[in-house]
Design an enzyme around this catalytic site. Structure first.
Site: not given
Ligand code: NAI
Ligand code: MG
Length: 504
Positions: A199, A256, A273, A307, A251-253
């Site tokens: 996804k 995660g 990650e 990240c 993605g976000s902690t």
């Molecule tokens: P997010 O963690 O919501 O998004 C990452 C992925 O997770 C996307 O594909 C999203 O659709 C999916 N996702 C969201 N909610 C989910 C759920 N309940 N179950 C399964 N999958 C889900 O991150 P977001 O809201 O886009 O960004 C927020 C903050 O997270 C950023 O400002 C940043 O600090 C952090 N982040 C960190 C990343 C990294 O590489 N460590 C990458 C993206 C965001």
């Protein structure tokens, strides 16, 4: 004449025109779900829009996957696993992975432009991502035949311990490196012999869909399935699917943790990650210009949407003023603008939501007593008004427990701390919930090695930053994650151990 038709007739700016032209050339032909080797609409036939963060224009509509679609994808993946993929030898999988790498390289320019349109990153950085994605498939093609086992023999038994793929895995990726994150997930999963349901992030689904088009003739139908959609719909459906045997999330902690909780319901193995708030430590023996270049790259690469970004600077008091003056000058020299332009150093952030999130942190930092040495808001430039731009920002004078120093901002924002007592500095460097990466800048190699060991993080750069070479494990300590990517260890995250005990 109504104001609506005024808007319609307004001449596009040069940047808008350039982005429209690029979109006409590189947008994927298919934006449906990719399931079982075909592009199919979502069961509910809904779509969502993905936008270009440089112009604010809608790029295209993309199928909005939900649970029923994830179900279909998982079914297709199991069918492909049972009927086809399980019979592929390691050598055959190696050929598939190599062919994917080749096709990515053949389409490198087009993929880089597509990534820049959907994400906003400078096209020079998008080109590096595309190369990185190809390298990922090449690396795992290279180690795909490595599947060593063990034997144990005594008077009672002759046993073998082997590693087998899980079957079908679920993979959820973010928007900051869309194609590269897809490659970090797909390459090891396929190398280890799994089929997958991936996804992509809702902000940036296009490069994964284009990849699906490109690999349609290379990968057997159903081995790779791509289900775009929102996190709480398609994402959540992947995270708690009964028939997915392994989950990998970047993605976000916060999310995660949710994914890990969902995985508990089905006792599914998880690798994560997650976020970071990485320290970068500058010693007084360092050449100032070297330190400035490394620190600037550590925080401003990819608009700070990394990240592993080096987002907390610990600079020794003796050279702090010089380094900070140098950083302010480096920011002045940066070209902020159209990411399709080769000369651009800093593009827009991925979305309005991300801009607002970063600006909120800047406001909080100011309230908490922080002083902006440069930046602090959005650029005051009419030409950038449509885009999701945030100024490169240096914040001095914050207490280390302030939110802007503790939490992942994910923007071009560096918090600055001066030190003279080594032990106190290390204590602060480690005083965050994250532990993804760190940087050490000094010419004293013994000191560098000691500091590298003192920082609680999974990846430390000495006199460089962001350099990720396939083969070197990447992943986090503490709340930055579980598991390692980019390495032989990653293959083991996609395999389970079986003991076959033969009685003698
Ligand atoms: P997010 O963690 O919501 O998004 C990452 C992925 O997770 C996307 O594909 C999203 O659709 C999916 N996702 C969201 N909610 C989910 C759920 N309940 N179950 C399964 N999958 C889900 O991150 P977001 O809201 O886009 O960004 C927020 C903050 O997270 C950023 O400002 C940043 O600090 C952090 N982040 C960190 C990343 C990294 O590489 N460590 C990458 C993206 C965001
Ligand atoms: Mg987009």
């Amino acid at each position: 004449m109504s104001s609506d038709s005024d808007t319609e007739m307004a001449e596009p700016t040069a940047v808008q025109q350039r982005h429209r032209d690029a979109a006409a050339e590189v947008l994927p032909a298919h934006t449906d779900l990719y399931i079982g080797g075909e592009f199919v609409p979502a069961a509910a036939t809904e779509t969502f829009e993905t936008t270009d963060p440089t112009t604010g224009a809608v790029l295209t509509d993309v199928a909005r996957g939900r649970r029923a679609d994830v179900d279909r994808a998982v079914e297709a993946a199991w069918e492909a696993f049972d009927e086809t993929w399980v019979d592929y030898s390691a050598g055959q999988r190696q050929r598939v992975l190599t062919a994917i790498a080749d096709t990515i390289e053949t389409h490198a320019d087009e993929l880089a432009q597509l990534e820049t349109l959907d994400n906003g990153k400078p096209v020079s950085e998008a080109a590096a991502d595309v190369q990185g994605a190809a390298e990922q498939f090449r690396y795992f093609a290279g180690i795909v035949r490595e599947n060593p086992g063990e034997t144990m023999t005594d008077s009672q038994r002759q046993a073998q311990v082997i590693k087998e793929p899980y079957g079908v895995v679920g993979q959820i990726i973010p928007w900051n490196f869309p194609l590269m994150m897809a490659s970090w997930k797909l390459a090891p999963a396929l190398a280890a012999g799994n089929c997958t349901v991936l996804k992509p992030a809702e902000q940036t689904p296009l490069s994964a869909l284009r990849l699906a088009e490109l690999i349609g003739d290379i990968v057997p139908d159903g081995v790779v399935n791509i289900v775009p959609g929102y996190g709480d719909e398609a994402g959540a459906a992947v995270a708690n699917h009964d028939d997915i045997r392994k989950l990998a999330f970047t993605g976000s902690t916060a999310v995660g943790k949710q994914v890990m909780k969902s995985a508990a319901d089905t006792v599914t193995d998880v690798t994560l990650e997650l976020g970071g708030k990485s320290p970068i430590v500058v010693f007084p023996d360092t050449d100032v210009q070297t330190a400035v270049s490394l620190v600037a790259a550590a925080i401003f690469y990819n608009t700070g949407e990394c990240c592993e970004a080096g987002s907390r600077l610990f600079v020794h008091e003796e050279i702090a003023d010089e380094v900070l003056d140098g950083l302010v000058a480096a920011v002045d020299d940066m070209t902020i603008g159209d990411p399709l332009d080769d000369a651009t150093d800093l593009g827009p952030k991925v979305s309005r939501a991300q801009v607002n999130r970063t600006l909120d942190y800047l406001k909080r930092a100011q309230k908490d007593g922080g002083e902006f040495l440069t930046g602090g808001g959005q650029p005051d430039d009419e030409a950038l008004a449509d885009g999701c731009y945030v100024e490169p920002t240096l914040i001095d004078g914050l207490s280390h427990d302030a939110a802007a120093a503790q939490e992942e901002i994910f923007g071009p924002v560096l918090t600055v701390f001066r030190w003279d007592d080594y032990d106190e500095m290390i204590e602060l460097a480690n005083d965050v919930e994250y532990g993804l990466a760190g940087g050490v800048i000094t010419e004293d190699i013994s000191q560098a090695n000691k500091t590298a060991r003192d920082i609680e993080a999974g990846y430390i750069w000495i006199n460089s930053y962001h350099d990720l070479a396939p083969g070197l494990p990447f992943g986090g300590y503490k709340q930055s994650g579980i598991g390692r990517e980019l390495s032989a260890e990653t293959l083991d995250h996609y395999r389970q151990t079986k003991t076959i005990n033969l009685s003698l």
